[in-house]
Design an enzyme around this catalytic site. Structure first.
Site, PDB file in Angstrom:
ATOM      1  N   SER A 140       0.890  -0.984   0.093  1.00  0.00           N
ATOM      2  CA  SER A 140       0.068  -0.106   0.051  1.00  0.00           C
ATOM      3  C   SER A 140       0.873   1.321  -0.009  1.00  0.00           C
ATOM      4  O   SER A 140       2.361   1.065   0.403  1.00  0.00           O
ATOM      5  CB  SER A 140      -0.846  -0.126   1.273  1.00  0.00           C
ATOM      6  N   TYR A 153      -2.189  -0.873  10.222  1.00  0.00           N
ATOM      7  CA  TYR A 153      -2.433  -1.078   8.808  1.00  0.00           C
ATOM      8  C   TYR A 153      -0.929  -0.773   8.140  1.00  0.00           C
ATOM      9  O   TYR A 153      -0.304  -1.644   7.554  1.00  0.00           O
ATOM     10  CB  TYR A 153      -3.405  -0.320   8.233  1.00  0.00           C
TER      11      TYR A 153
HETATM   12  N1  LIG Z   1      -8.539   0.379  -1.702  1.00  0.00           N
HETATM   13  C1  LIG Z   1      -7.537   1.102  -1.476  1.00  0.00           C
HETATM   14  O1  LIG Z   1      -7.535   2.369  -1.537  1.00  0.00           O
HETATM   15  C2  LIG Z   1      -6.234   0.331  -1.213  1.00  0.00           C
HETATM   16  C3  LIG Z   1      -5.140   0.967  -1.292  1.00  0.00           C
HETATM   17  C4  LIG Z   1      -3.948   0.433  -0.782  1.00  0.00           C
HETATM   18  C5  LIG Z   1      -3.826  -1.088  -0.523  1.00  0.00           C
HETATM   19  N2  LIG Z   1      -5.010  -1.712  -0.692  1.00  0.00           N
HETATM   20  C6  LIG Z   1      -4.958  -3.005  -0.524  1.00  0.00           C
HETATM   21  O2  LIG Z   1      -5.416  -3.571  -1.653  1.00  0.00           O
HETATM   22  C7  LIG Z   1      -5.819  -5.071  -1.301  1.00  0.00           C
HETATM   23  C8  LIG Z   1      -7.308  -5.235  -1.760  1.00  0.00           C
HETATM   24  O3  LIG Z   1      -8.121  -4.429  -1.270  1.00  0.00           O
HETATM   25  P1  LIG Z   1      -9.514  -3.813  -1.870  1.00  0.00           P
HETATM   26  O4  LIG Z   1      -9.205  -2.134  -1.988  1.00  0.00           O
HETATM   27  O5  LIG Z   1      -9.907  -4.638  -3.070  1.00  0.00           O
HETATM   28  O6  LIG Z   1     -10.461  -3.990  -0.668  1.00  0.00           O
HETATM   29  P2  LIG Z   1     -11.776  -5.006  -0.458  1.00  0.00           P
HETATM   30  O7  LIG Z   1     -12.121  -4.794   0.818  1.00  0.00           O
HETATM   31  O8  LIG Z   1     -12.561  -4.692  -1.702  1.00  0.00           O
HETATM   32  O9  LIG Z   1     -11.083  -6.357  -0.704  1.00  0.00           O
HETATM   33  C9  LIG Z   1     -10.536  -6.928   0.237  1.00  0.00           C
HETATM   34  C10 LIG Z   1     -10.799  -8.524   0.269  1.00  0.00           C
HETATM   35  O10 LIG Z   1      -9.947  -9.251   1.064  1.00  0.00           O
HETATM   36  C11 LIG Z   1     -10.813 -10.334   1.796  1.00  0.00           C
HETATM   37  N3  LIG Z   1     -10.203 -10.760   3.219  1.00  0.00           N
HETATM   38  C12 LIG Z   1     -10.167  -9.943   4.120  1.00  0.00           C
HETATM   39  N4  LIG Z   1      -9.753 -10.719   5.130  1.00  0.00           N
HETATM   40  C13 LIG Z   1      -9.727 -11.968   4.665  1.00  0.00           C
HETATM   41  C14 LIG Z   1      -9.191 -13.204   5.154  1.00  0.00           C
HETATM   42  N5  LIG Z   1      -8.919 -13.314   6.657  1.00  0.00           N
HETATM   43  N6  LIG Z   1      -8.853 -14.396   4.475  1.00  0.00           N
HETATM   44  C15 LIG Z   1      -9.323 -14.244   3.149  1.00  0.00           C
HETATM   45  N7  LIG Z   1      -9.779 -12.913   2.496  1.00  0.00           N
HETATM   46  C16 LIG Z   1      -9.780 -12.217   3.394  1.00  0.00           C
HETATM   47  C17 LIG Z   1     -12.078  -9.648   1.729  1.00  0.00           C
HETATM   48  O11 LIG Z   1     -13.381 -10.531   1.731  1.00  0.00           O
HETATM   49  C18 LIG Z   1     -12.336  -8.952   0.403  1.00  0.00           C
HETATM   50  O12 LIG Z   1     -12.922  -9.795  -0.561  1.00  0.00           O
HETATM   51  C19 LIG Z   1      -5.762  -5.205   0.173  1.00  0.00           C
HETATM   52  O13 LIG Z   1      -4.543  -5.640   0.819  1.00  0.00           O
HETATM   53  C20 LIG Z   1      -5.803  -3.782   0.724  1.00  0.00           C
HETATM   54  O14 LIG Z   1      -5.084  -3.665   1.987  1.00  0.00           O
HETATM   55  C21 LIG Z   1      -5.787  -0.925  -1.047  1.00  0.00           C
END
Ligand SMILES: NC(=O)c1ccc[n+]([C@@H]2O[C@H](COP(=O)([O-])OP(=O)(O)OC[C@H]3O[C@@H](n4cnc5c(N)ncnc54)[C@H](O)[C@@H]3O)[C@@H](O)[C@H]2O)c1
Length: 244
Positions: A140, A153
């Site tokens: 991230s 985080y």
């Molecule tokens: N959205 C943002 O702005 C952003 C920015 C930087 C990094 N990220 C990272 O990107 C990745 C994807 O996030 P996203 O934005 O698509 O969010 P999201 O919440 O849409 O998706 C996250 C997914 O992870 C799954 N998950 C959570 N805990 C879990 C577990 N214990 N076991 C299996 N699955 C699990 C959830 O059910 C969900 O489907 C994450 O690692 C997040 O930290 C997101």
């Protein structure tokens, strides 16, 4: 010809947001198998079904070592190998060090950091045996800076960068690449607080908008593919210059 023709792939957190988009793009780019890993009832089944014959849902909490072992066994028995692993599953906690409880800290680290370790622990041996593979770990922009970032985080996402570099060094002689992707503000369900939050984040972005899951998926697809064959141990920010 697709970028991932014939590849056997796994994406954790594939039921939502960026993971779901990556699953769709992997299938569109010719992957022969896309295993959508997620918790039960979080949309993973639906995403896998959308992909037709190529998609398979595997219910797994990424913190469950035994579950990872079962997934690795299934992959060996059914496909004989794994070409690509995307450790994408993650959870958010918008709290600083003053508000975070020890239990909350441990939970975020357990999912975001230990979950990534367990994915590599379970799947890297299969890649070693095959003499090839690409692992993409989702960090991230919170893994690139401290200021303005929530405590647990940020800790977990900085760790993902370190683990990715260490694994890249260890596995390069074995033909396995490991890279980290550091997204900025991406419009997915992880961003809570409704339109007000989305508007605020867009306003502090350098070009005035959020990134889309598709934009991240394009980078992940490139790193997963053989087109990035000499890239390993890299951390690529995809954040519209936010951390530059
Ligand atoms: N959205 C943002 O702005 C952003 C920015 C930087 C990094 N990220 C990272 O990107 C990745 C994807 O996030 P996203 O934005 O698509 O969010 P999201 O919440 O849409 O998706 C996250 C997914 O992870 C799954 N998950 C959570 N805990 C879990 C577990 N214990 N076991 C299996 N699955 C699990 C959830 O059910 C969900 O489907 C994450 O690692 C997040 O930290 C997101």
């Amino acid at each position: 010809m697709g970028m991932l023709d014939g590849k056997v792939t796994i994406i954790t957190g594939g039921g939502s947001g960026q993971g779901a988009e990556e699953a769709r793009m992997f299938a569109a780019e010719g992957a022969s198998t896309v295993v959508v890993v997620d918790l039960e009832g979080t949309g993973g089944e639906k995403v896998a079904a959308e992909l037709g014959d190529v998609g398979l849902f595997f219910a797994l909490d990424v913190t469950d070592a035994e579950g990872w072992r079962r997934l690795a066994d299934t992959m060996v028995r059914t496909y004989g190998r794994v070409d690509v692993l995307v450790n994408n599953a993650g959870i958010w906690l918008a709290k600083g060090v003053l508000e975070t409880s020890p239990e909350e800290f441990r939970r975020v680290v357990e999912v975001n950091q230990t979950g990534v370790f367990l994915g590599m622990w379970a799947v890297a041996p299969l890649m070693r045996d095959a003499g090839r593979g690409s692992i993409v770990n989702i960090s991230s922009n919170a893994g690139l800076r401290g200021g303005g970032m929530p405590h647990a985080y940020a800790a977990s996402k900085w760790a993902v960068r370190g683990m990715s570099r260490a694994a890249a060094w260890e596995l390069a002689p074995l033909g396995v690449r490991v890279n980290a992707v550091c997204p900025g503000f991406i419009a997915t369900p992880m961003i809570q607080g409704g339109q007000k939050t989305l508007d605020h984040l867009a306003s502090i972005s350098r070009s005035g908008r959020l990134g889309s899951p598709e934009e991240v998926a394009r980078l992940v697809t490139f790193l997963a593919s053989d087109q990035s064959s000499y890239i390993s141990g890299a951390e690529i920010a995809i954040d519209d210059a936010y951390t530059s």
